[in-house]
Motif scaffolding. Structure first.
Motif, PDB file in Angstrom:
ATOM      1  N   PRO A 112      81.798 -28.453  60.717  1.00 59.90           N
ATOM      2  CA  PRO A 112      80.495 -29.087  60.492  1.00 59.90           C
ATOM      3  C   PRO A 112      80.286 -29.519  59.051  1.00 59.90           C
ATOM      4  O   PRO A 112      80.875 -28.961  58.126  1.00 59.90           O
ATOM      5  CB  PRO A 112      79.514 -27.969  60.853  1.00 59.90           C
ATOM      6  CG  PRO A 112      80.245 -26.713  60.475  1.00 59.90           C
ATOM      7  CD  PRO A 112      81.697 -26.992  60.810  1.00 59.90           C
ATOM      8  N   ASP A 113      79.413 -30.511  58.911  1.00 56.99           N
ATOM      9  CA  ASP A 113      78.914 -30.834  57.584  1.00 56.99           C
ATOM     10  C   ASP A 113      77.942 -29.751  57.130  1.00 56.99           C
ATOM     11  O   ASP A 113      77.869 -29.415  55.950  1.00 56.99           O
ATOM     12  CB  ASP A 113      78.179 -32.184  57.601  1.00 56.99           C
ATOM     13  CG  ASP A 113      79.076 -33.320  58.052  1.00 56.99           C
ATOM     14  OD1 ASP A 113      80.168 -33.477  57.474  1.00 56.99           O
ATOM     15  OD2 ASP A 113      78.679 -34.046  58.984  1.00 56.99           O
ATOM     16  N   TYR A 114      77.187 -29.223  58.114  1.00 58.25           N
ATOM     17  CA  TYR A 114      76.167 -28.204  57.838  1.00 58.25           C
ATOM     18  C   TYR A 114      76.153 -27.150  58.933  1.00 58.25           C
ATOM     19  O   TYR A 114      76.358 -27.457  60.109  1.00 58.25           O
ATOM     20  CB  TYR A 114      74.763 -28.820  57.759  1.00 58.25           C
ATOM     21  CG  TYR A 114      74.597 -29.750  56.591  1.00 58.25           C
ATOM     22  CD1 TYR A 114      74.303 -29.250  55.325  1.00 58.25           C
ATOM     23  CD2 TYR A 114      74.750 -31.117  56.743  1.00 58.25           C
ATOM     24  CE1 TYR A 114      74.171 -30.103  54.242  1.00 58.25           C
ATOM     25  CE2 TYR A 114      74.616 -31.976  55.667  1.00 58.25           C
ATOM     26  CZ  TYR A 114      74.333 -31.458  54.421  1.00 58.25           C
ATOM     27  OH  TYR A 114      74.208 -32.299  53.349  1.00 58.25           O
ATOM     28  N   VAL A 115      75.872 -25.937  58.516  1.00 57.46           N
ATOM     29  CA  VAL A 115      75.562 -24.849  59.432  1.00 57.46           C
ATOM     30  C   VAL A 115      74.055 -24.710  59.440  1.00 57.46           C
ATOM     31  O   VAL A 115      73.417 -24.694  58.374  1.00 57.46           O
ATOM     32  CB  VAL A 115      76.244 -23.534  59.001  1.00 57.46           C
ATOM     33  CG1 VAL A 115      75.758 -22.356  59.828  1.00 57.46           C
ATOM     34  CG2 VAL A 115      77.766 -23.668  59.094  1.00 57.46           C
ATOM     35  N   ILE A 116      73.479 -24.630  60.628  1.00 59.89           N
ATOM     36  CA  ILE A 116      72.038 -24.502  60.804  1.00 59.89           C
ATOM     37  C   ILE A 116      71.747 -23.067  61.235  1.00 59.89           C
ATOM     38  O   ILE A 116      72.294 -22.591  62.234  1.00 59.89           O
ATOM     39  CB  ILE A 116      71.523 -25.462  61.910  1.00 59.89           C
ATOM     40  CG1 ILE A 116      72.016 -26.892  61.689  1.00 59.89           C
ATOM     41  CG2 ILE A 116      70.016 -25.366  62.046  1.00 59.89           C
ATOM     42  CD1 ILE A 116      71.542 -27.548  60.435  1.00 59.89           C
ATOM     43  N   GLY A 117      70.895 -22.362  60.486  1.00 59.09           N
ATOM     44  CA  GLY A 117      70.525 -20.984  60.827  1.00 59.09           C
ATOM     45  C   GLY A 117      69.037 -20.874  61.068  1.00 59.09           C
ATOM     46  O   GLY A 117      68.238 -21.406  60.298  1.00 59.09           O
ATOM     47  N   MET A 118      68.676 -20.193  62.153  1.00 54.00           N
ATOM     48  CA  MET A 118      67.270 -20.020  62.489  1.00 54.00           C
ATOM     49  C   MET A 118      66.727 -18.742  61.850  1.00 54.00           C
ATOM     50  O   MET A 118      67.425 -17.739  61.772  1.00 54.00           O
ATOM     51  CB  MET A 118      67.078 -19.933  64.008  1.00 54.00           C
ATOM     52  CG  MET A 118      67.349 -21.252  64.710  1.00 54.00           C
ATOM     53  SD  MET A 118      69.057 -21.410  65.152  1.00 54.00           S
ATOM     54  CE  MET A 118      69.080 -20.621  66.722  1.00 54.00           C
ATOM     55  N   GLU A 119      65.464 -18.827  61.446  1.00 52.74           N
ATOM     56  CA  GLU A 119      64.793 -17.694  60.812  1.00 52.74           C
ATOM     57  C   GLU A 119      64.743 -16.526  61.781  1.00 52.74           C
ATOM     58  O   GLU A 119      64.412 -16.697  62.945  1.00 52.74           O
ATOM     59  CB  GLU A 119      63.379 -18.109  60.413  1.00 52.74           C
ATOM     60  CG  GLU A 119      62.701 -17.093  59.563  1.00 52.74           C
ATOM     61  CD  GLU A 119      61.430 -17.622  58.887  1.00 52.74           C
ATOM     62  OE1 GLU A 119      60.612 -16.783  58.519  1.00 52.74           O
ATOM     63  OE2 GLU A 119      61.262 -18.831  58.733  1.00 52.74           O
TER      64      GLU A 119
ATOM     65  N   GLN B  85      70.985 -36.199  57.844  1.00 52.42           N
ATOM     66  CA  GLN B  85      71.025 -37.592  58.268  1.00 52.42           C
ATOM     67  C   GLN B  85      71.601 -37.650  59.680  1.00 52.42           C
ATOM     68  O   GLN B  85      72.266 -36.713  60.129  1.00 52.42           O
ATOM     69  CB  GLN B  85      71.905 -38.414  57.316  1.00 52.42           C
ATOM     70  CG  GLN B  85      71.426 -38.413  55.887  1.00 52.42           C
ATOM     71  CD  GLN B  85      70.085 -39.114  55.722  1.00 52.42           C
ATOM     72  OE1 GLN B  85      69.877 -40.185  56.271  1.00 52.42           O
ATOM     73  NE2 GLN B  85      69.184 -38.502  54.975  1.00 52.42           N
ATOM     74  N   SER B  86      71.388 -38.765  60.358  1.00 49.72           N
ATOM     75  CA  SER B  86      71.803 -38.878  61.754  1.00 49.72           C
ATOM     76  C   SER B  86      73.313 -38.770  61.944  1.00 49.72           C
ATOM     77  O   SER B  86      73.770 -38.410  63.018  1.00 49.72           O
ATOM     78  CB  SER B  86      71.300 -40.193  62.349  1.00 49.72           C
ATOM     79  OG  SER B  86      71.855 -41.278  61.656  1.00 49.72           O
TER      80      SER B  86
ATOM     81  N   LEU C 207      66.930 -31.049  65.943  1.00 53.25           N
ATOM     82  CA  LEU C 207      68.047 -31.844  65.437  1.00 53.25           C
ATOM     83  C   LEU C 207      68.141 -33.195  66.133  1.00 53.25           C
ATOM     84  O   LEU C 207      68.602 -34.168  65.538  1.00 53.25           O
ATOM     85  CB  LEU C 207      69.342 -31.048  65.568  1.00 53.25           C
ATOM     86  CG  LEU C 207      69.366 -29.786  64.692  1.00 53.25           C
ATOM     87  CD1 LEU C 207      70.533 -28.891  65.057  1.00 53.25           C
ATOM     88  CD2 LEU C 207      69.378 -30.134  63.221  1.00 53.25           C
ATOM     89  N   LYS C 208      67.683 -33.268  67.371  1.00 57.85           N
ATOM     90  CA  LYS C 208      67.637 -34.555  68.070  1.00 57.85           C
ATOM     91  C   LYS C 208      66.653 -35.502  67.390  1.00 57.85           C
ATOM     92  O   LYS C 208      66.866 -36.718  67.379  1.00 57.85           O
ATOM     93  CB  LYS C 208      67.216 -34.362  69.534  1.00 57.85           C
ATOM     94  CG  LYS C 208      68.325 -33.908  70.430  1.00 57.85           C
ATOM     95  CD  LYS C 208      67.808 -33.804  71.866  1.00 57.85           C
ATOM     96  CE  LYS C 208      68.866 -33.301  72.802  1.00 57.85           C
ATOM     97  NZ  LYS C 208      68.342 -33.138  74.180  1.00 57.85           N
ATOM     98  N   LYS C 209      65.584 -34.958  66.816  1.00 57.40           N
ATOM     99  CA  LYS C 209      64.607 -35.796  66.113  1.00 57.40           C
ATOM    100  C   LYS C 209      65.257 -36.500  64.923  1.00 57.40           C
ATOM    101  O   LYS C 209      64.845 -37.590  64.541  1.00 57.40           O
ATOM    102  CB  LYS C 209      63.410 -34.967  65.645  1.00 57.40           C
ATOM    103  CG  LYS C 209      62.527 -34.478  66.778  1.00 57.40           C
ATOM    104  CD  LYS C 209      61.407 -33.595  66.243  1.00 57.40           C
ATOM    105  CE  LYS C 209      60.575 -33.041  67.360  1.00 57.40           C
ATOM    106  NZ  LYS C 209      59.313 -33.726  67.547  1.00 57.40           N
ATOM    107  N   ILE C 210      66.255 -35.853  64.352  1.00 59.45           N
ATOM    108  CA  ILE C 210      66.982 -36.424  63.226  1.00 59.45           C
ATOM    109  C   ILE C 210      68.144 -37.281  63.722  1.00 59.45           C
ATOM    110  O   ILE C 210      68.527 -38.250  63.081  1.00 59.45           O
ATOM    111  CB  ILE C 210      67.475 -35.303  62.286  1.00 59.45           C
ATOM    112  CG1 ILE C 210      66.276 -34.525  61.728  1.00 59.45           C
ATOM    113  CG2 ILE C 210      68.335 -35.855  61.158  1.00 59.45           C
ATOM    114  CD1 ILE C 210      66.630 -33.246  61.008  1.00 59.45           C
ATOM    115  N   GLY C 211      68.705 -36.909  64.857  1.00 57.48           N
ATOM    116  CA  GLY C 211      69.835 -37.639  65.421  1.00 57.48           C
ATOM    117  C   GLY C 211      71.187 -37.036  65.107  1.00 57.48           C
ATOM    118  O   GLY C 211      72.210 -37.693  65.253  1.00 57.48           O
ATOM    119  N   CYS C 212      71.198 -35.791  64.651  1.00 58.34           N
ATOM    120  CA  CYS C 212      72.457 -35.121  64.305  1.00 58.34           C
ATOM    121  C   CYS C 212      73.310 -34.861  65.540  1.00 58.34           C
ATOM    122  O   CYS C 212      72.814 -34.787  66.657  1.00 58.34           O
ATOM    123  CB  CYS C 212      72.173 -33.771  63.651  1.00 58.34           C
ATOM    124  SG  CYS C 212      71.298 -33.916  62.115  1.00 58.34           S
ATOM    125  N   ASN C 213      74.583 -34.628  65.284  1.00 60.98           N
ATOM    126  CA  ASN C 213      75.535 -34.290  66.326  1.00 60.98           C
ATOM    127  C   ASN C 213      75.761 -32.781  66.318  1.00 60.98           C
ATOM    128  O   ASN C 213      76.307 -32.238  65.360  1.00 60.98           O
ATOM    129  CB  ASN C 213      76.854 -35.039  66.079  1.00 60.98           C
ATOM    130  CG  ASN C 213      77.882 -34.752  67.124  1.00 60.98           C
ATOM    131  OD1 ASN C 213      77.572 -34.523  68.290  1.00 60.98           O
ATOM    132  ND2 ASN C 213      79.139 -34.764  66.719  1.00 60.98           N
TER     133      ASN C 213
END
Length: 172
Positions: free
Chosen positions: A51-58, A111-112, A136-142
């Protein structure tokens, strides 16, 4: 190393009949915590998750997501509860067993074209992870995949998630 040995079972919490899987005993074991991060990293690499980014939830997603991002040479983006982020946000409400909750992400966080992996400590009903996908869909990420420490298989949370690799290190 058997991670189940480092996860404490708390019976009848938060209510009778529930067995709470407590990861604080895993976190305070330095070798166990290192092993967990290394295993998550290895499993992501085996699944070809770059990934470009790892997304972590609070908040427990932060604990595992940030060091995983470091290991994968990725950035880390937090998904927060309401009112914690200072810039304009996207938000999603989602259902809990006994109510509703909200998650937020900065509108300019991604970014998308970015590829992401979503990380949390636990996959139960899948509501939090599903809500994060909606953000993440609001942003358009994969969304490339998911990584969890624990999966409660009987709750079928993975059925709510996209058809991408789902890593869970310990299954109950």
């Amino acid at each position: 190393m058997d991670l189940k040995e480092l996860i404490r079972d708390i019976p009848d919490f938060p209510k009778p009949g529930i067995v709470f899987r407590d990861i604080t005993t895993l976190l305070n074991d330095s070798k166990g915590f290192q092993y967990t991060i290394n295993l998550l990293t290895d499993e992501c690499r085996k699944s070809s998750l770059s990934p470009d980014y790892v997304i972590g939830m609070e908040s427990r997603g932060f604990i595992f997501g940030a060091p995983l991002a470091y290991q994968l040479n990725s950035g880390f983006i937090p998904v927060r509860k309401p009112g914690k982020l200072p810039r304009p946000v996207y938000k999603v409400q989602y259902d809990l067993e006994y109510g509703v909750d909200t998650l937020e992400i900065h509108q300019d966080a991604l970014q998308s074209f970015h590829n992401v992996v979503i990380v949390d400590d636990l996959l139960a009903t899948g509501g939090t992870a599903e809500a994060t996908v909606e953000l993440l869909k609001k942003i358009g990420c994969n969304v490339l995949g998911f990584a969890f420490i624990i999966e409660l298989e009987a709750l079928k949370g993975r059925e709510k998630l996209p058809n991408v690799p789902i890593i869970s290190l310990v299954k109950y």
